[in-house]
Enzyme design. Sequence first.
Site: not given
Ligand code: FAD
Length: 286
Positions: A17, A108, A211
Amino acid sequence: MSISDLFVNKKPVFSLEIFPPKKNGSIDTIYDTLDGLKDIKPDFISVTYGAGGNLADSSTIDICSIIKNNYNITPIAHLTCVNSTKDDISVILKRLKEKGIDNILALRGDINPEIPPKDDFKYANELVAYIKTQGDFGISAACYPEGHIQSATLVDDVLNVKKKVEAGAEHLISQLFFDNKFFYDFREKSAIAGINVPIEAGIMPVINKNQIERMVSMCGASLPPKFTKMCSRFANNPEALRDAGIAYAIDQIIDLISNDVDGIHLYTMNNPYVAKKIFEAIEAMR
Ligand code: FAD
């Protein structure tokens, strides 16, 4: 080619990444990073995306295009949705298609208290479902071995990860962790929940004190005693801490490979020196 296809014939997959240069930084600096990383021959490189959803900032797409065209490596573009409308996302998807970028890590994004989220997407599973309606993309999603920081329990979070897979995510990349037992526990719970897509383990080599503090406050990763002892022992010796951090990551990776991990996703922090040291040490395991 969809990223998930890579896992059909290869285990473990090795991916990296990187992030775009900071605001006002020149995109040209990314060439230095990629020049340093290309010898590792990763299976793919993912490029992060600013959570603000600023459409004018096309650096993620531009960098993915450079990775594909100049380095002949498969890119995957991160895409967040919490601050975007469906129309905004459609514009980005169209740009990705125009550049021949077929793989997206659908997220998200973190909710910034100063920017009220838009209404179209509440969770990443809704973005995954929307992308599916917009063309032929390979879709990946994030997962959290210790549970997402906003989740009440790990089981709740696993069930929410499952919603992303049911919506069309074909591959998962995990949040960083410093104790492999969390990954194994998550993997087992995921299997029980019926999640049957490849899960890559996200590994971040920790190489300086700032970090560590930043990472822990942002993602809440637990720090095992072995790790905290290492950090305090070498806190005032930056080179020793860097080398110890590299060795720690190598140790984690060897254990993961021994335990049949689908893939290793290295958070490079745009630091080719560290990534190369790690890949040299595990060269024969690829
Ligand atoms: P989701 O899957 O939507 O989950 C968020 C929260 O909501 C969780 O607590 C989950 O349990 C809950 N939830 C999910 N779906 C539902 C539903 N349908 N109903 C009720 N609750 C629900 N951030 C950036 O800004 N830019 C990046 O490039 C970036 N890259 C990342 C790469 C990786 C590998 C990871 C692990 C994280 C990255 N992030 C990035 C951080 C990420 O955006 C945050 O962790 C964010 O808070 C959650 O994103 P998610 O897509 O996992 O959200």
